[in-house]
Design a protein around this motif. Structure first.
Motif, PDB file in Angstrom:
ATOM      1  N   LYS A   1      11.696   3.176  -6.768  1.00  0.00           N
ATOM      2  CA  LYS A   1      12.552   2.295  -6.057  1.00  0.00           C
ATOM      3  C   LYS A   1      12.338   2.583  -4.460  1.00  0.00           C
ATOM      4  CE  LYS A   1      17.573   2.889  -6.377  1.00  0.00           C
ATOM      5  NZ  LYS A   1      18.425   3.735  -7.214  1.00  0.00           N
ATOM      6  N   GLU A   2      11.930   3.774  -4.065  1.00  0.00           N
ATOM      7  CA  GLU A   2      11.558   4.166  -2.449  1.00  0.00           C
ATOM      8  C   GLU A   2      10.606   3.459  -2.273  1.00  0.00           C
ATOM      9  OE1 GLU A   2      13.997   5.641  -1.145  1.00  0.00           O
ATOM     10  OE2 GLU A   2      12.983   6.574   0.699  1.00  0.00           O
ATOM     11  N   VAL A   3       9.233   3.243  -2.828  1.00  0.00           N
ATOM     12  CA  VAL A   3       8.459   2.489  -2.388  1.00  0.00           C
ATOM     13  C   VAL A   3       8.674   0.910  -2.278  1.00  0.00           C
ATOM     14  CG1 VAL A   3       6.151   1.636  -2.826  1.00  0.00           C
ATOM     15  CG2 VAL A   3       6.636   4.217  -3.145  1.00  0.00           C
ATOM     16  N   ALA A   4       9.519   0.563  -2.984  1.00  0.00           N
ATOM     17  CA  ALA A   4       9.682  -0.856  -3.130  1.00  0.00           C
ATOM     18  C   ALA A   4      10.702  -1.268  -1.838  1.00  0.00           C
ATOM     19  CB  ALA A   4      10.433  -1.252  -4.492  1.00  0.00           C
ATOM     20  N   ARG A   5      11.733  -0.145  -1.733  1.00  0.00           N
ATOM     21  CA  ARG A   5      12.754  -0.174  -0.650  1.00  0.00           C
ATOM     22  C   ARG A   5      11.979  -0.426   0.755  1.00  0.00           C
ATOM     23  NH1 ARG A   5      17.657   2.956   0.957  1.00  0.00           N
ATOM     24  NH2 ARG A   5      16.095   4.917   0.966  1.00  0.00           N
ATOM     25  N   GLU A   6      10.866   0.585   0.996  1.00  0.00           N
ATOM     26  CA  GLU A   6      10.241   0.774   2.076  1.00  0.00           C
ATOM     27  C   GLU A   6       9.411  -0.395   2.526  1.00  0.00           C
ATOM     28  OE1 GLU A   6      10.479   3.014   4.697  1.00  0.00           O
ATOM     29  OE2 GLU A   6      12.336   3.684   3.578  1.00  0.00           O
ATOM     30  N   MET A   7       9.060  -1.005   1.332  1.00  0.00           N
ATOM     31  CA  MET A   7       8.093  -2.114   1.723  1.00  0.00           C
ATOM     32  C   MET A   7       8.992  -3.598   2.042  1.00  0.00           C
ATOM     33  SD  MET A   7       5.242  -2.143  -1.538  1.00  0.00           S
ATOM     34  CE  MET A   7       4.377  -3.850  -0.889  1.00  0.00           C
ATOM     35  N   THR A   8      10.128  -3.455   1.522  1.00  0.00           N
ATOM     36  CA  THR A   8      11.062  -4.723   1.791  1.00  0.00           C
ATOM     37  C   THR A   8      12.254  -4.921   2.930  1.00  0.00           C
ATOM     38  OG1 THR A   8      12.408  -3.995  -0.052  1.00  0.00           O
ATOM     39  CG2 THR A   8      10.777  -5.508  -0.602  1.00  0.00           C
ATOM     40  N   VAL A   9      12.490  -3.506   3.330  1.00  0.00           N
ATOM     41  CA  VAL A   9      13.735  -3.453   4.424  1.00  0.00           C
ATOM     42  C   VAL A   9      12.978  -3.794   5.392  1.00  0.00           C
ATOM     43  CG1 VAL A   9      14.854  -1.718   5.859  1.00  0.00           C
ATOM     44  CG2 VAL A   9      15.041  -1.530   3.185  1.00  0.00           C
ATOM     45  N   LYS A  10      13.877  -4.746   6.319  1.00  0.00           N
ATOM     46  CA  LYS A  10      13.106  -5.254   7.481  1.00  0.00           C
ATOM     47  C   LYS A  10      11.816  -5.909   7.273  1.00  0.00           C
ATOM     48  CE  LYS A  10      14.084  -4.905  11.437  1.00  0.00           C
ATOM     49  NZ  LYS A  10      14.779  -5.713  12.647  1.00  0.00           N
ATOM     50  N   ALA A  11      11.680  -6.687   6.027  1.00  0.00           N
ATOM     51  CA  ALA A  11      10.276  -7.200   5.465  1.00  0.00           C
ATOM     52  C   ALA A  11       8.874  -6.126   5.951  1.00  0.00           C
ATOM     53  CB  ALA A  11      10.151  -8.653   6.536  1.00  0.00           C
ATOM     54  N   GLY A  12       9.217  -4.980   5.985  1.00  0.00           N
ATOM     55  CA  GLY A  12       8.179  -4.002   5.843  1.00  0.00           C
ATOM     56  C   GLY A  12       7.783  -3.885   7.521  1.00  0.00           C
TER      57      GLY A  12
END
Ligand code: NAP
Length: 688
Positions: free
Chosen positions: A284-295
């Motif tokens: 969840k965290e990796v996916a979130r970090e990749m996609t918040v603010k488009a990475g």
């Protein structure tokens, strides 16, 4: 089609357009023109001088609490305007959730500094650092470190990804320190910073010159920097290095804080196998970090380090999650990820992905085929998340060196924790790292292994999952910055961030004169005796007002009574033989808390008066044992007075020293009280 608005710089007390038409800035998601930016014609030397000469003296005349009050008023005023900022933020490609981090995260940071300033700093203009260093036996010569605001200007150069937070997280500690700011936002998203700055200036809360804004190039500004100025830079390592080695920065030892790009790693613990809560949290965290603010986040996870045996399950789970991320117009409710900052930026990210492919293969996503749920993939800077896998990460140097500033990360396997640590360290210094584990041994090993290479480390597990602020969120009370490649800078970290704009000076001299400088009484400084100091309101109380009490003898009955009354029958107070067997005592001793209680009985003035409450003690030490028959007296000296802004009382710190009949110090501590500014209280007068 509407004409794009022309951004202006706020310098020398005026909103000033550039002399040229300037570059057109486009909406990240639609490609429509939003603004024009240009700063030609601005007198940059005069801008710095305006800050130094007009705002500097005004800010330095204010106390920390007055500056904190100013920040609070400003934060509250901005909070009322957030909808306007959110609307403008959409042009940057940011979704509402992305905008929240930038806008409310930025204002929240300012409010945190306001409250820390009031709670953790004195209501004065000098900050003491550490304790007094006695430099003579007879108390005639001592030293104290103090911090005073730099008398220059802080130039804050920011990256494009957080146009609001980037400005507010820097100006809050700077203004609290008493130093004026010049903010230079990255051109790409400067329209949002300009809007927020306009609203700030309109409030009239800041003294003129405390905040100036440059929209566009800073021209020759850096040539005019002096040793009293500071520069903070957030952006790419290439630009950062260039500015850090600017001749004026080098020649004048200008303080330079650099927050550069960083290849943050997150490690999955060997205990966190597929099926455990930590594995799911990691995905969840990796996916979130990749996609918040488009990475496009300096703290985003770029390197995903996992036990070899878990890689297959991890790649499958991440690919599944990332594949479902709805990419599209940031204003659409269904959108989970907005656009990159610009089409150029997207090309930049694609080029970096190609470099990463030298040692890694794409396992999810396609950088060249964009799928959007809304918007026009040809006009908006959209990119679906791209996950890579590097099977031989020690050979694939690009994955540890190339930052693709977008929704991109690389998974890499490890065999044994040592390998995981070596891989994390190959980032050569990052802002943040995280480890997902529920095993205390792994947590210890990983944190100690990666801490010297990072400014922050997050441990993720099942019990903290609900309250965790996550891998990628810098927080106002915590340090943000990292060594090596990350720039070697340090921002925020609570009051530490304020001291970055102050000079630390060791001041040596006679205690009376040192005390005059710091506004704090110190041992050996002048004292005044007379009226009981508890009879004095803040209007009358002075540093050095002192009371020396009569003596009180400690008896066996006192100790017996105290022991039975409180239940503290520890053997050293009750049993002579056992006490003598203890290496510290020659006989039964009085309780330390009995000494402190008798001390209060000796120094208080019992009648209603300006002292409203005792709210604690600091640094309490029992330094000499008290035996039956010892005779104690108290010396109470007013040490520090902090009147509260917006209240009818303030805090007073008293130096409390308890001595025995031989003059030996038995107990030493600071007593903390609330004292009325005036006595009788205005409310009591009104009631009469
Ligand atoms: P950038 O190109 O290095 O620009 C950063 C800032 O420097 C911008 O305001 C830019 O202004 C300014 N600048 C460029 N050349 C300059 C010069 N010669 N003199 C004075 N100022 C100059 O970086 P970016 O593309 O905006 O930001 C992306 C990078 O920032 C990423 O690598 C990311 O990792 C990093 N970043 C780091 C952090 C952190 O806290 N460590 C936070 C966010 C981003 P113009 O826009 O007008 O050129």
């Amino acid at each position: 089609m509407t004409t794009p608005r022309r951004l202006e710089s706020y310098v020398c007390g005026r909103w000033t357009p550039g002399e040229k038409e300037g570059q057109v800035l486009l909406d990240a998601a639609t490609g429509a023109p939003v603004a024009r930016i240009d700063s030609s014609g601005i007198d940059f030397a005069a801008t710095l001088a305006h800050g130094r000469e007009v705002a500097g003296p005004k800010l330095r005349r204010m106390s920390f609490h007055e500056r904190a009050g100013m920040l609070r008023a400003l934060g509250q005023a901005l909070m009322a305007l957030t909808e306007e900022f959110y609307a403008e933020s959409l042009h940057t490609g940011a979704t509402r959730a992305d905008g929240w981090i930038d806008i409310e995260g930025g204002i929240g940071t300012m409010l945190t500094f306001a409250s820390k300033g009031r709670r953790e700093l004195p209501n004065s203009r000098v900050l003491t650092d550490g304790t007094v260093e006695p430099l003579s036996r007879d108390n005639t010569f001592a030293a104290q470190h103090i911090l005073t605001p730099l008398q220059g200007v802080a130039v804050h150069i920011n990256a494009f990804n957080f146009p609001v937070w980037g400005m507010l997280e820097k100006i809050a500690p700077t203004l609290l320190a008493g130093v004026p700011c010049v903010v230079k936002p990255a051109s790409q998203s400067a329209y949002l910073t300009e809007l927020v700055t306009r609203r700030i200036i309109e409030t009239g809360i800041l003294p003129e010159g405390a905040l100036q804004l440059i929209c566009g190039s800073v021209g020759d500004m850096l040539d005019h920097l002096t040793g009293q100025d500071a520069v903070t830079f957030t952006g790419s390592a290439t630009t950062g290095r260039k500015l850090k080695s600017h001749p004026a920065v080098v020649a004048n030892s200008v303080r330079f804080t650099m927050e550069a790009d960083s290849l943050n790693a997150s490690i999955l613990g060997t205990d966190a196998m597929a099926g455990t809560p930590e594995f799911d949290l990691f995905v969840k965290e990796v996916a979130r970090e990749m996609t918040v603010k488009a990475g496009q986040k300096c703290t985003a996870i770029r390197r995903v380090i996992a036990p070899r045996g878990q890689v297959e399950a991890l790649v499958a789970a991440l690919g599944d999650r990332l594949g479902k991320t709805a990419v599209g117009l940031p204003g659409e409710e269904s959108t989970r990820m907005g656009a990159l900052a610009s089409l150029d930026q997207r090309e930049e990210v694609r080029a970096r992905i190609r470099e990463l492919q030298a040692g890694a293969e794409i396992v999810s996503g396609d950088p060249d085929a964009v799928h959007v749920a809304s918007g026009d993939a040809g006009k908006g800077a959209f990119l679906n998340p791209v996950l890579l896998y590097a099977d031989r990460p020690f050979e694939a140097t690009a994955v540890h060196e190339v930052e693709a500033f977008g929704p991109v990360a690389t998974v890499m396997p490890y065999d044994g924790i040592d390998e995981a640590l070596r891989l994390a360290q190959m980032g050569k210094g990052s802002l943040v790292s995280s480890v997902f584990t529920d095993d205390p041994g792994i947590a210890e090993e990983v944190v100690l292994g990666v801490a010297p290479f990072h400014g922050r480390v997050l441990i993720g597990n099942r019990t903290s999952a609900k309250s965790s602020t996550g891998h990628g969120s810098p927080l106002a009370p915590l340090v943000h910055g990292g060594p090596g490649r990350a720039g070697g800078g340090e921002e925020m970290g609570g009051i530490r961030g304020v001291t970055h704009y102050m000079q630390r000076t060791a001041v040596q001299g006679a205690p009376r004169l040192l005390s005059a400088v710091t506004g704090r009484w110190i041992e050996g400084a002048a004292v005044q005796q007379g009226v009981h100091p508890f009879r004095k309101s803040l209007a009358e109380l002075k540093i050095g007002d002192q009371l020396v009490t009569a003596a009180r003898q400690i008896t066996l009955e006192d100790v017996e009574h105290f022991a039975q009354f409180t239940g503290d029958t520890f053997y050293a107070h009750m049993n002579a033989e056992a006490a003598r067997a203890n290496p510290f005592f020659d006989d039964r001793v009085a309780h330390g808390y009995l000494v402190a209680s008798f001390a209060a009985g000796l120094f208080v003035e019992p009648n209603p008066g300006p002292v409203l409450a005792n709210y604690g003690v600091d640094n309490l030490r029992f330094v000499t044992p008290v035996y039956f028959g010892d005779s104690l007296r108290v010396r109470l000296t007013c040490k520090e007075i902090n009147p509260r802004e917006n209240a009818e009382h303030g805090e007073v710190r008293w130096d409390c020293q308890v001595t025995n009949q031989k003059g030996e110090v038995v107990a030493q501590y600071d007593v903390l009280t609330m004292v009325a500014k005036h006595w009788p209280l205005a409310s009591a007068e009104a009631a009469e």
